[in-house]
Design a protein around this motif. Sequence first.
Motif, PDB file in Angstrom:
ATOM      1  N   PRO A   2     -35.643   0.532   0.821  1.00 15.84           N
ATOM      2  CA  PRO A   2     -36.287   1.821   0.522  1.00 15.84           C
ATOM      3  C   PRO A   2     -35.674   3.023   1.219  1.00 15.84           C
ATOM      4  CG  PRO A   2     -37.605   0.587   2.105  1.00 15.84           C
ATOM      5  CD  PRO A   2     -36.470  -0.311   1.707  1.00 15.84           C
ATOM      6  N   GLN A   3     -34.917   2.824   2.297  1.00 16.23           N
ATOM      7  CA  GLN A   3     -34.351   3.956   3.021  1.00 16.23           C
ATOM      8  C   GLN A   3     -33.131   4.509   2.285  1.00 16.23           C
ATOM      9  OE1 GLN A   3     -35.552   5.553   5.481  1.00 16.23           O
ATOM     10  NE2 GLN A   3     -37.166   4.180   6.211  1.00 16.23           N
ATOM     11  N   PRO A   4     -33.145   5.791   1.903  1.00 13.87           N
ATOM     12  CA  PRO A   4     -32.022   6.358   1.139  1.00 13.87           C
ATOM     13  C   PRO A   4     -30.688   6.276   1.864  1.00 13.87           C
ATOM     14  CG  PRO A   4     -33.928   7.808   1.051  1.00 13.87           C
ATOM     15  CD  PRO A   4     -34.237   6.758   2.084  1.00 13.87           C
ATOM     16  N   TRP A   5     -30.699   6.346   3.199  1.00 17.17           N
ATOM     17  CA  TRP A   5     -29.438   6.327   3.930  1.00 17.17           C
ATOM     18  C   TRP A   5     -28.747   4.962   3.865  1.00 17.17           C
ATOM     19  CZ3 TRP A   5     -28.722   2.721   7.709  1.00 17.17           C
ATOM     20  CH2 TRP A   5     -29.850   2.152   8.307  1.00 17.17           C
ATOM     21  N   GLN A   6     -29.504   3.921   3.511  1.00 13.86           N
ATOM     22  CA  GLN A   6     -28.959   2.567   3.563  1.00 13.86           C
ATOM     23  C   GLN A   6     -28.516   2.037   2.207  1.00 13.86           C
ATOM     24  OE1 GLN A   6     -31.606  -0.269   5.426  1.00 13.86           O
ATOM     25  NE2 GLN A   6     -29.907  -1.425   6.266  1.00 13.86           N
ATOM     26  N   LEU A   7     -28.942   2.676   1.128  1.00 13.47           N
ATOM     27  CA  LEU A   7     -28.640   2.186  -0.223  1.00 13.47           C
ATOM     28  C   LEU A   7     -27.882   3.240  -1.012  1.00 13.47           C
ATOM     29  CD1 LEU A   7     -28.999   0.071  -2.506  1.00 13.47           C
ATOM     30  CD2 LEU A   7     -31.137   1.250  -3.083  1.00 13.47           C
ATOM     31  N   GLN A   8     -26.761   2.823  -1.583  1.00 10.59           N
ATOM     32  CA  GLN A   8     -26.001   3.671  -2.498  1.00 10.59           C
ATOM     33  C   GLN A   8     -25.909   2.934  -3.831  1.00 10.59           C
ATOM     34  OE1 GLN A   8     -21.767   4.231  -1.643  1.00 10.59           O
ATOM     35  NE2 GLN A   8     -21.964   6.364  -2.242  1.00 10.59           N
ATOM     36  N   LEU A   9     -26.580   3.458  -4.847  1.00 10.31           N
ATOM     37  CA  LEU A   9     -26.660   2.768  -6.135  1.00 10.31           C
ATOM     38  C   LEU A   9     -26.279   3.724  -7.252  1.00 10.31           C
ATOM     39  CD1 LEU A   9     -29.344   0.266  -7.280  1.00 10.31           C
ATOM     40  CD2 LEU A   9     -28.642   2.106  -8.818  1.00 10.31           C
ATOM     41  N   TYR A  10     -25.407   3.250  -8.131  1.00 10.13           N
ATOM     42  CA  TYR A  10     -24.984   4.035  -9.283  1.00 10.13           C
ATOM     43  C   TYR A  10     -24.962   3.114 -10.502  1.00 10.13           C
ATOM     44  CZ  TYR A  10     -22.429   7.516 -12.012  1.00 10.13           C
ATOM     45  OH  TYR A  10     -22.056   8.429 -12.961  1.00 10.13           O
ATOM     46  N   THR A  11     -25.315   3.685 -11.674  1.00  9.68           N
ATOM     47  CA  THR A  11     -25.399   2.893 -12.899  1.00  9.68           C
ATOM     48  C   THR A  11     -24.498   3.482 -13.975  1.00  9.68           C
ATOM     49  OG1 THR A  11     -27.701   2.293 -12.413  1.00  9.68           O
ATOM     50  CG2 THR A  11     -26.938   1.996 -14.671  1.00  9.68           C
ATOM     51  N   LEU A  12     -23.704   2.605 -14.583  1.00  6.32           N
ATOM     52  CA  LEU A  12     -22.897   2.967 -15.749  1.00  6.32           C
ATOM     53  C   LEU A  12     -23.535   2.356 -16.980  1.00  6.32           C
ATOM     54  CD1 LEU A  12     -19.264   2.381 -14.405  1.00  6.32           C
ATOM     55  CD2 LEU A  12     -20.389   4.577 -14.782  1.00  6.32           C
ATOM     56  N   ARG A  13     -23.780   3.155 -18.002  1.00  4.71           N
ATOM     57  CA  ARG A  13     -24.433   2.680 -19.210  1.00  4.71           C
ATOM     58  C   ARG A  13     -23.941   3.494 -20.396  1.00  4.71           C
ATOM     59  NH1 ARG A  13     -29.964   2.494 -19.335  1.00  4.71           N
ATOM     60  NH2 ARG A  13     -30.241   2.328 -17.082  1.00  4.71           N
ATOM     61  N   GLY A  14     -24.281   3.027 -21.577  1.00 14.72           N
ATOM     62  CA  GLY A  14     -23.999   3.786 -22.781  1.00 14.72           C
ATOM     63  C   GLY A  14     -22.526   4.080 -22.990  1.00 14.72           C
ATOM     64  N   ASP A  15     -22.226   5.355 -23.276  1.00  9.91           N
ATOM     65  CA  ASP A  15     -20.853   5.761 -23.557  1.00  9.91           C
ATOM     66  C   ASP A  15     -19.944   5.674 -22.335  1.00  9.91           C
ATOM     67  OD1 ASP A  15     -21.616   6.309 -26.150  1.00  9.91           O
ATOM     68  OD2 ASP A  15     -22.068   8.421 -25.735  1.00  9.91           O
ATOM     69  N   GLY A  16     -20.517   5.493 -21.151  1.00 10.88           N
ATOM     70  CA  GLY A  16     -19.703   5.419 -19.944  1.00 10.88           C
ATOM     71  C   GLY A  16     -19.125   4.054 -19.667  1.00 10.88           C
ATOM     72  N   ILE A  17     -19.320   3.109 -20.582  1.00 10.59           N
ATOM     73  CA  ILE A  17     -18.871   1.743 -20.329  1.00 10.59           C
ATOM     74  C   ILE A  17     -17.495   1.498 -20.942  1.00 10.59           C
ATOM     75  CG2 ILE A  17     -19.311  -0.685 -20.861  1.00 10.59           C
ATOM     76  CD1 ILE A  17     -21.008   0.376 -18.650  1.00 10.59           C
ATOM     77  N   ASN A  18     -16.522   1.303 -20.094  1.00  9.69           N
ATOM     78  CA  ASN A  18     -15.205   0.813 -20.496  1.00  9.69           C
ATOM     79  C   ASN A  18     -14.512   0.286 -19.250  1.00  9.69           C
ATOM     80  OD1 ASN A  18     -13.458   3.012 -19.298  1.00  9.69           O
ATOM     81  ND2 ASN A  18     -14.664   4.255 -20.739  1.00  9.69           N
ATOM     82  N   LYS A  19     -13.422  -0.394 -19.438  1.00  8.84           N
ATOM     83  CA  LYS A  19     -12.732  -1.060 -18.337  1.00  8.84           C
ATOM     84  C   LYS A  19     -12.278  -0.067 -17.268  1.00  8.84           C
ATOM     85  CE  LYS A  19      -8.778  -4.100 -17.397  1.00  8.84           C
ATOM     86  NZ  LYS A  19      -7.737  -4.945 -18.020  1.00  8.84           N
ATOM     87  N   ASN A  20     -11.626   1.008 -17.680  1.00 10.70           N
ATOM     88  CA  ASN A  20     -11.108   1.978 -16.714  1.00 10.70           C
ATOM     89  C   ASN A  20     -12.226   2.678 -15.961  1.00 10.70           C
ATOM     90  OD1 ASN A  20      -8.449   1.384 -17.416  1.00 10.70           O
ATOM     91  ND2 ASN A  20      -8.364   2.987 -18.969  1.00 10.70           N
ATOM     92  N   ARG A  21     -13.310   2.945 -16.650  1.00  9.01           N
ATOM     93  CA  ARG A  21     -14.440   3.632 -15.996  1.00  9.01           C
ATOM     94  C   ARG A  21     -15.055   2.741 -14.925  1.00  9.01           C
ATOM     95  NH1 ARG A  21     -18.539   7.315 -17.692  1.00  9.01           N
ATOM     96  NH2 ARG A  21     -19.373   8.213 -15.743  1.00  9.01           N
ATOM     97  N   ILE A  22     -15.194   1.457 -15.207  1.00 11.12           N
ATOM     98  CA  ILE A  22     -15.776   0.546 -14.227  1.00 11.12           C
ATOM     99  C   ILE A  22     -14.857   0.381 -13.019  1.00 11.12           C
ATOM    100  CG2 ILE A  22     -16.434  -1.859 -13.822  1.00 11.12           C
ATOM    101  CD1 ILE A  22     -17.502  -1.950 -16.679  1.00 11.12           C
ATOM    102  N   LEU A  23     -13.573   0.138 -13.263  1.00 13.21           N
ATOM    103  CA  LEU A  23     -12.636  -0.018 -12.148  1.00 13.21           C
ATOM    104  C   LEU A  23     -12.506   1.278 -11.359  1.00 13.21           C
ATOM    105  CD1 LEU A  23      -9.836  -2.197 -13.808  1.00 13.21           C
ATOM    106  CD2 LEU A  23     -11.656  -2.932 -12.258  1.00 13.21           C
ATOM    107  N   GLY A  24     -12.568   2.421 -12.034  1.00 14.48           N
ATOM    108  CA  GLY A  24     -12.519   3.699 -11.334  1.00 14.48           C
ATOM    109  C   GLY A  24     -13.739   3.917 -10.460  1.00 14.48           C
ATOM    110  N   ALA A  25     -14.905   3.494 -10.960  1.00  6.21           N
ATOM    111  CA  ALA A  25     -16.125   3.619 -10.159  1.00  6.21           C
ATOM    112  C   ALA A  25     -16.060   2.731  -8.922  1.00  6.21           C
ATOM    113  CB  ALA A  25     -17.338   3.261 -11.010  1.00  6.21           C
ATOM    114  N   ILE A  26     -15.529   1.516  -9.082  1.00  5.95           N
ATOM    115  CA  ILE A  26     -15.378   0.618  -7.931  1.00  5.95           C
ATOM    116  C   ILE A  26     -14.461   1.243  -6.893  1.00  5.95           C
ATOM    117  CG2 ILE A  26     -14.384  -1.596  -7.193  1.00  5.95           C
ATOM    118  CD1 ILE A  26     -15.398  -2.791  -9.809  1.00  5.95           C
TER     119      ILE A  26
END
Length: 319
Positions: A84-108
């Motif tokens: 629950p502490q914001p300082w301890q969790l970093q979460l991002y979601t890729l969905r919809g039109d944002g899904i492709n191989k380069n986008r996922i590897l770039g996000a990583i």
Amino acid sequence: MTRHFCIRLWAWSCLASLAMAQWPAQSGPVLTVPPSPVSILPATDWRPQHIHVLLAGDTNDPSVGKSVDVDLRNLDRLFHELVPQPWQLQLYTLRGDGINKNRILGAIDWYHPSSDDAFVFIWSGHGAHSQAGHYFHMPNGDRLYRAEVVAAMQQRRPRLVVLLSGSCNELAREQTSRPPCMSQRLEVEKRQNIAPIAEQLFLSPRGIANINGASEGELDFCNNDIGDYFLYHFCRYLRENCERRISWRSLVAAVSPRVNALMQERFPDGYSHGITHKLYTKQTPRVWSLPRENQGLRDRKSTRLNSSHIPLSRMPSSA
């Protein structure tokens, strides 16, 4: 010689008089204020630990998109409940039109976990395997092999790499949608600090947890009510045991039979593929690797701090 000496003496007397005028003598005792004591902390290599999470799913897929959306929302809620502490969790979601191989590897590549942090990637969507291994099927037809994902995550040098996926593991062929089945959702009380099970799974071990929801030759079943069978039971198990300290090995041992039981409950006579007419009678999660448990376990109090830590940065919108 005497004249020069007298001139020097006169000049010195003038300077002394000016100094006495600027700093008159004090009538009382001179008070000396001692310097503030300096606290010297013992040397330590401790630093706060974080959990970095990247969720990705093909929510636009006509056959499984709604089920994938259920998975992504359920996983998002799960991590925010357990951490629950914001300082301890970093979460991002890729969905919809944002899904492709380069986008996922770039996000990583955008993530920068420290050597004591956990880095988690979870995929929900189509998948299959070829001679090169298991892969995630991108909407544009590209193949993102899980080995590529693990390698990219390892390059960030975190303490723990976690790759979970809810996708089929058949030899490459088209996937089909699954009939719905009903199941009760769990309500979880909001907490203040990281749940013991999350601390144990993500901040204690070192290595790689690499798990898919189905083994080679099997389909990964899902529906629009609870999402992917494996990811559903993964989330449910963590919620049910949030106050316990569970190892990855124990988690897999508990979740695997639940996944298979749900599949067989929904399809007691097996599932016949609509294209190949192959009969599927089981779904068993595939484990490629599990981390070394309790390697360099840190002080459990270290992850239960206040929010005075510097918050984690946000994923840029263009990532």
